[in-house]
Design an enzyme around this catalytic site. Sequence first.
Site, mmCIF file in Angstrom:
data_model
loop_
_atom_site.group_PDB
_atom_site.id
_atom_site.type_symbol
_atom_site.label_atom_id
_atom_site.label_comp_id
_atom_site.label_asym_id
_atom_site.label_seq_id
_atom_site.Cartn_x
_atom_site.Cartn_y
_atom_site.Cartn_z
ATOM 1 N N GLU A 39 -2.509 9.077 -18.930
ATOM 2 C CA GLU A 39 -2.119 7.973 -18.050
ATOM 3 C C GLU A 39 -0.624 7.667 -18.223
ATOM 4 O OE1 GLU A 39 -2.734 6.219 -15.607
ATOM 5 O OE2 GLU A 39 -1.702 4.311 -15.891
ATOM 6 N N LYS A 67 -0.553 3.075 -2.306
ATOM 7 C CA LYS A 67 -1.358 2.260 -3.220
ATOM 8 C C LYS A 67 -2.838 2.611 -3.100
ATOM 9 C CE LYS A 67 -1.944 -1.199 -6.125
ATOM 10 N NZ LYS A 67 -1.719 -0.756 -7.515
ATOM 11 N N TRP A 112 1.588 6.616 6.298
ATOM 12 C CA TRP A 112 1.806 7.464 5.120
ATOM 13 C C TRP A 112 1.501 8.871 5.606
ATOM 14 C CZ3 TRP A 112 -1.477 10.373 1.722
ATOM 15 C CH2 TRP A 112 -0.876 10.737 0.515
ATOM 16 N N GLU A 145 5.131 9.525 -11.871
ATOM 17 C CA GLU A 145 5.068 8.924 -10.539
ATOM 18 C C GLU A 145 6.204 7.923 -10.307
ATOM 19 O OE1 GLU A 145 1.292 7.011 -9.746
ATOM 20 O OE2 GLU A 145 1.369 5.822 -11.562
ATOM 21 N N ARG A 172 0.826 -1.209 0.000
ATOM 22 C CA ARG A 172 0.000 0.000 0.000
ATOM 23 C C ARG A 172 0.861 1.261 0.000
ATOM 24 N NH1 ARG A 172 -5.321 -1.449 2.973
ATOM 25 N NH2 ARG A 172 -5.303 0.643 3.781
ATOM 26 N N ASN A 177 -5.589 5.180 11.488
ATOM 27 C CA ASN A 177 -5.598 5.449 10.055
ATOM 28 C C ASN A 177 -6.707 6.468 9.796
ATOM 29 O OD1 ASN A 177 -5.626 5.337 7.261
ATOM 30 N ND2 ASN A 177 -6.786 3.427 7.186
ATOM 31 N N GLY A 178 -6.412 7.551 9.092
ATOM 32 C CA GLY A 178 -7.430 8.564 8.830
ATOM 33 C C GLY A 178 -6.958 9.916 9.324
ATOM 34 N N HIS A 202 -2.685 25.050 -28.746
ATOM 35 C CA HIS A 202 -3.388 26.099 -27.998
ATOM 36 C C HIS A 202 -2.672 26.468 -26.703
ATOM 37 C CE1 HIS A 202 -6.652 26.070 -30.824
ATOM 38 N NE2 HIS A 202 -6.846 24.771 -30.650
HETATM 39 C C1 G6P Z 1 -3.534 6.223 -5.460
HETATM 40 C C2 G6P Z 1 -2.515 5.416 -6.249
HETATM 41 C C3 G6P Z 1 -2.826 5.498 -7.737
HETATM 42 C C4 G6P Z 1 -4.264 5.052 -7.991
HETATM 43 C C5 G6P Z 1 -5.246 5.903 -7.197
HETATM 44 C C6 G6P Z 1 -6.669 5.369 -7.285
HETATM 45 O O1 G6P Z 1 -3.321 7.578 -5.656
HETATM 46 O O2 G6P Z 1 -1.204 5.882 -6.017
HETATM 47 O O3 G6P Z 1 -1.937 4.644 -8.442
HETATM 48 O O4 G6P Z 1 -4.538 5.124 -9.346
HETATM 49 O O5 G6P Z 1 -4.885 5.884 -5.812
HETATM 50 O O6 G6P Z 1 -6.705 4.132 -6.633
HETATM 51 P P1 G6P Z 1 -7.882 3.103 -6.756
HETATM 52 O O7 G6P Z 1 -7.474 1.968 -5.860
HETATM 53 O O8 G6P Z 1 -9.129 3.798 -6.270
HETATM 54 O O9 G6P Z 1 -7.977 2.720 -8.178
#
Ligand code: G6P
Length: 606
Positions: free
Chosen positions: A479, A601, A74, A486, A27, A99-100, A502
């Site tokens: 993307e 993650k 985190w 990243e 994560r 967490n939160g 533009h």
């Molecule tokens: C975080 C991750 C991204 C991911 C995003 C959405 O920011 O670093 O890689 O795309 O969350 O995550 P999800 O699990 O909702 O697709």
Amino acid sequence: MCGIIGYVGAEPAADVVLDSLRRLEYRGYDSSGIATIDNGNLHVSRAVGKIKMLSAQLAVSPLPGTVGIGHTRWATHGGVTELNAHPHVAGGHVAIVHNGIIENYADIKARLIVAGVVFLSDTDSEVLAHLFHEAFTAGKTPVDALDQVLSEIKGAFALAAIAKQYPDCLMVARNASPLAIGLSDDLVCIASDAVAMAHLTRRVIYLKDGDRAVIRKGEAEIYDIDQQPANREIVTVSAAPMLVDKGGYRHFMEKEIHEQSDAISNTISAMTSETGAITAGFETEHLAAIKHIVILAAGTSFYAGQIGRYWIEQIAGIPVSVEVASEYRYRSPVTASYTTALLISQSGESLDTMKAMEFAKAAGLTTLGIVNVPDSTIARESDIVLPTRAGPEIGVASTKAFTAQLTVLLSLAIALGQQRGRLSIAEADALHAQMMSLPGAIGQAVSRFDEIRPIAHRLSRSHSAFFLGRGTLFPLACEAALKLKELSYVHAEGFAAGEMKHGPIALIEEGVPVICFVGPNELSKKTISNLREAEARGADVIVVCTDSMKDIVDFAEFTVTVPDCTELMAPLVMAIPAQIMAYLTASEKGTDVDQPRNLAKSVTVE
Ligand code: G6P
């Protein structure tokens, strides 16, 4: 994202908690720690960095006891330091993990400081330790202490506490952050992700918002938000114990790039009925009820949603809007004409997406979740789940979950197109056949690492790069830029090829790489004109196209090809070189591919 773990059993708690923390490692986090209770004493170990730092510390100074809590952090409030790492301790008596975000922590902290409490960290979480300590000092029982603490705090939280006064129990609570209790005959554990305890037990209770519980070996006493005893269902989860090996690859991301043929073919199977039609798992009447869709997602899942919009509008003629989940509920969206909210999330736990789902539900929309983690909150709480069958994704940068999301979105577009009578059976079958060719095409695209190595070498020396595309290849360009920035920390942006003139073209100067996805369609001529404009201003042009288009841009410095495919399949197949480019650039620069700096993650804060 922050993850919490707790254990009450017969084994050494620190070992079990450490093992579970490793299963949450994917994560992403910046520090970790464990606290245990033994013989009425509290023991704590915390370390900045990866779990192996904590593990090394514990090897030298093990923590005794069979009751313990653990945390991967985190950073939100306060920098990445050992003092800010959890567990936080108050008075040597209470340890907590959280967490939160405690939104009113500043007020609570001010009150406690006046009462003489000394704070050791810059976190919002530390107030929890002091609040529990205050409650126990006033003679509260574990349940009363939980009630008192929860009555004072506001915000999103999953928390667990242990206290010297009650050495045989864990106190836990949740609101808006996930928390599950795992039960078996000889242990009780808690975790913010069922996958972290799937090796201990599959029998799980998901706490609801406002729930609080006191957990002892073999029992969990649960109360609801009104402090009434609550009977929560025990479910058997399918979460497989997290696979923590890289299967011979250098990184999880490399392994996951290679797993995409399987991920797509498994997802196509899940979208196909017993009679072999693409139904996306829907009955016809449910498809008929989908009249106007809003897609809500974050990060890579958001870009999948943008590609999905092109497909659903083109194939099924159903209006679709796409929004980043974090904006949706705060901008007073007009929901009246919408029937359906489509939530896309790999983890199923991104708080922004969860909150957007709750908002859409309250506004009367039917919620469809495209989710990869089967027992996640969004999978459990959306009205209909369209599963991506990518399997556990460990690398923080999403790869196989992204292409599996695209597979579901394309299937949904085909199913809707047929239901609306815009596709005949023969046309739907032809699209199905195109989809069935994807696993093979993607298998070949994945084998082209060597073609991309020189490009990665070039990108690793650049300060900035631009990605262009038209149609579905525009969101793919965004993307691709997200992946590059990243993973390799090279500044990158994606633009619609026609939009470059533009504004963004002002940034083009000698030697700036411009990577363009050129699709097998009529628009390719216009895209190539846009590339000429960039080349005329000094850009180094890099083209991604199909095998039979390989000479289409004769002024390109590099051309990468993917197996021939149709325009509809192009974003899926061309996602592979985009991923490999970012992966190889990051490897060349020596950055942490699986856990890039500052990222998580699954992000469970707003
Ligand atoms: C975080 C991750 C991204 C991911 C995003 C959405 O920011 O670093 O890689 O795309 O969350 O995550 P999800 O699990 O909702 O697709």
